[in-house]
Design a protein around this motif. Structure first.
Motif, mmCIF file in Angstrom:
data_model
loop_
_atom_site.group_PDB
_atom_site.id
_atom_site.type_symbol
_atom_site.label_atom_id
_atom_site.label_comp_id
_atom_site.label_asym_id
_atom_site.label_seq_id
_atom_site.Cartn_x
_atom_site.Cartn_y
_atom_site.Cartn_z
ATOM 1 N N ALA A 1 0.594 -1.247 -0.038
ATOM 2 C CA ALA A 1 -0.023 0.172 0.034
ATOM 3 C C ALA A 1 0.861 1.059 0.036
ATOM 4 N N TYR A 2 0.158 2.189 -0.281
ATOM 5 C CA TYR A 2 0.851 3.676 0.003
ATOM 6 C C TYR A 2 -0.163 4.492 0.608
ATOM 7 N N ALA A 3 0.259 5.338 1.413
ATOM 8 C CA ALA A 3 -0.386 6.428 2.246
ATOM 9 C C ALA A 3 -1.205 7.555 1.468
ATOM 10 N N CYS A 4 -2.390 7.560 1.763
ATOM 11 C CA CYS A 4 -2.911 8.830 1.232
ATOM 12 C C CYS A 4 -2.723 9.988 2.081
ATOM 13 N N ASN A 5 -2.634 9.823 3.670
ATOM 14 C CA ASN A 5 -2.278 10.836 4.469
ATOM 15 C C ASN A 5 -2.041 10.005 5.819
ATOM 16 N N LEU A 6 -1.197 10.522 6.623
ATOM 17 C CA LEU A 6 -0.646 10.296 7.772
ATOM 18 C C LEU A 6 -0.893 11.070 9.053
ATOM 19 N N ALA A 7 -0.739 10.699 10.171
ATOM 20 C CA ALA A 7 -1.067 11.452 11.438
ATOM 21 C C ALA A 7 -0.191 10.832 12.542
ATOM 22 N N ALA A 8 0.503 11.795 13.222
ATOM 23 C CA ALA A 8 1.129 11.465 14.755
ATOM 24 C C ALA A 8 0.304 12.397 15.693
ATOM 25 N N GLY B 1 -4.577 15.904 7.458
ATOM 26 C CA GLY B 1 -3.341 15.170 7.811
ATOM 27 C C GLY B 1 -1.885 15.448 7.392
ATOM 28 N N LEU B 2 -1.016 14.523 7.490
ATOM 29 C CA LEU B 2 0.381 14.732 7.067
ATOM 30 C C LEU B 2 0.348 14.429 5.582
ATOM 31 N N PRO B 3 1.019 15.167 4.708
ATOM 32 C CA PRO B 3 1.277 14.625 3.101
ATOM 33 C C PRO B 3 1.806 13.532 3.050
ATOM 34 N N PRO B 4 1.495 12.405 2.125
ATOM 35 C CA PRO B 4 2.287 11.264 2.163
ATOM 36 C C PRO B 4 3.779 11.409 1.810
#
Length: 494
Positions: free
Chosen positions: A139-146, A352-355
């Motif tokens: 998979a590849y991320a669409c967005n992320l978060a911490a 969210g965070l950009p991938p």
């Protein structure tokens, strides 16, 4: 009831817009289905993809995209059923890779990702465990978060205090929190303001900061009875039950929260001043920027922790369905997710965070959005921590349900049903029972499980003898980083 009809009307309108904007090319061109849900943000992202296709020359003789994306709503359970039955969309969103990949329903994109800079090593290294299974990427991320603690800085200054430091210990959290609650509720007949909204999700990072994790090094057994978890759960329950820095379940239930928030019911409480801080990421701005209120000055702090600083890293993934007839086209969509155009869309929307962090790292519009300077260090800190201290939750292949047993343990303690030790023992036993059932019922896991258990014995022997542990023995991303920082690893020389 009025709000319910309004919500239904909005959803129907969105569905209509989705149908219009993501419909197939009138000339009968190819359409790929992306099961990403219906929302204004996804509609905007699909429209941006079609424009990106034109910009990059991926068009037919009429100048239209060689294929289009159509949104489709589905939850993980229905998507999994569709995938197993051969009926899934070409692109599956919100994919829990560790659950889907072992079932053979996801396309292996390892080589493609490495050749095109979509592998975790070229982006967020800590996302590796969220995108991969058995050393292969799916998979590849669409967005992320911490997520961490987002603070309403205006409230602190209102009561003559400075916003919290970026790093602090539980003792500092308690001291500052007691003073804040005293000042914020002075002269009131009952407590109306709290230092923080409910955040039992901080129990894991707090235990990790003391060197423990939910699973052992080989992911073959739970470690919830470790003293670090007992201490973390005890501390958090003290903040709720004894010190009232955080509301209990009854106090939360009594709140007349504004449910217009997309991401969390705690956001209106942050804005109104009931909570000084909440647990969330930069995606909070998808709500805050829509509220018709005066800007709230923000600051972003880590959870209160001890020596080993960490946050829980999360990602919203998209994978290619292995049964898709258009896998090569689907790979083009993954390239879009890593492109400047898509990442700048996330930078602007704060979704969210950009991938691909390179489009944010040296981008002033990311760190200090023009006209939104009041958002403070939120953007900078989350990106920085995502690249340095964030780690995903450890997910065991022998515990595929991945139920929140830490939350279960806290609920028992909060309800007065168990002591922290008793609650964590029950949670630990529940995981152990599930692991035994999984290994017994899934033949393909038995040999692997036995091998990992033997490896765990070696690791335990090395630890007892004070010997460095070969890095390749460690299957748990938390232990891998923790031991590396503690100089307890024997790294493979290449």
């Amino acid at each position: 009831m009025k709000n319910l009809f309004l919500i239904i009307a909005v959803l129907l309108c969105l569905a209509g817009v989705v149908t219009y904007l993501t419909r197939a090319d009138h000339d009968g061109g190819t359409t790929l289905v992306w099961t990403a849900g219906l929302s204004a943000d996804r509609i905007e992202q699909v429209a941006a993809f079609h424009e990106w296709m034109k910009k990059t020359g991926r068009v037919n003789e009429k100048g239209e995209p060689i294929f289009r994306i159509q949104l489709e709503a589905a939850d993980n359970q229905s998507t999994l059923i569709q995938a197993v039955s051969g009926m899934a969309g070409d692109l599956i969103d919100h994919v829990p890779v560790k659950r889907f990949a072992p079932m053979g329903v996801l396309e292996d994109i390892t080589d493609f990702a490495r050749e095109n800079g979509l592998d975790p090593g070229n982006n967020y290294g800590a996302a590796r465990d969220l995108l991969m299974y058995d050393g292969r990427q799916y998979a590849y991320a669409c967005n992320l978060a911490a997520p961490a603690l987002l603070c309403n800085a205006d409230l602190f200054r209102k009561y003559g205090m400075e916003p919290p430091p970026e790093e602090w210990t539980p003792e500092e959290f308690e001291r500052i929190g007691l003073e804040y609650v005293r000042r914020a509720n002075a002269g009131k007949s009952r407590q109306e303001a709290f230092f923080a909204g409910a955040m039992p999700n901080m129990i894991l990072p707090l235990a990790r900061s003391m060197g423990s994790d939910m699973f052992n090094e080989t992911l073959t057994a739970s470690c919830l009875t470790d003293p670090a978890f007992v201490k973390a759960l005890t501390i958090y329950n003290r903040w709720v039950d004894e010190l009232h820095l955080i509301p209990n379940a009854a106090e939360i239930a009594s709140e007349s929260a504004d449910k217009s928030s997309v991401n969390s019911a705690t956001i209106p409480q942050l804005v109104s001043g009931r909570y000084a801080m909440i647990s969330i990421g930069r995606y909070v701005n998808m709500d805050l920027r829509r509220f018709k209120i005066d800007p709230v000055h923000l600051s972003f702090s880590q959870y209160p922790e001890y020596d080993f600083k960490n946050l829980v890293f999360m990602s919203r993934n998209t994978a290619i369905y292995r049964g898709s007839k258009h896998k090569e086209y689907a790979k083009i969509f993954l390239l879009f997710l890593a492109s400047r155009e898509y990442n700048e869309l996330l930078v602007r929307s704060s979704d969210g965070l950009p991938p691909n962090p390179k489009w944010a790292e040296n981008n002033p519009e990311y760190h200090t959005p023009p006209g939104r300077e009041y958002e403070g260090n939120l953007h900078t800190n989350e990106l920085k921590w995502a690249k340095t201290i964030a780690l995903p939750e450890s997910l065991s292949p022998y515990y595929p349900l991945a139920e929140d047993k830490i939350g279960y343990a806290y609920e028992r303690v909060a309800g007065g049903l168990s002591t922290p030790e008793e609650a964590l023992k029950l949670a630990d036993e529940g995981i152990a029972h599930s692991i035994r059932d999984t290994v017994k019922s899934v033949a393909s896991l038995r040999e692997r499980y036995q091998a990992d258990c033997e490896l765990q014995k070696k690791i335990d022997e090395y630890k007892a003898a004070g010997k460095k542990i070969p890095a390749e023995w460690i299957k748990n991303p938390f232990h891998l980083r923790y031991y590396r920082e503690k100089n307890m690893l024997e790294e493979t020389k290449r």
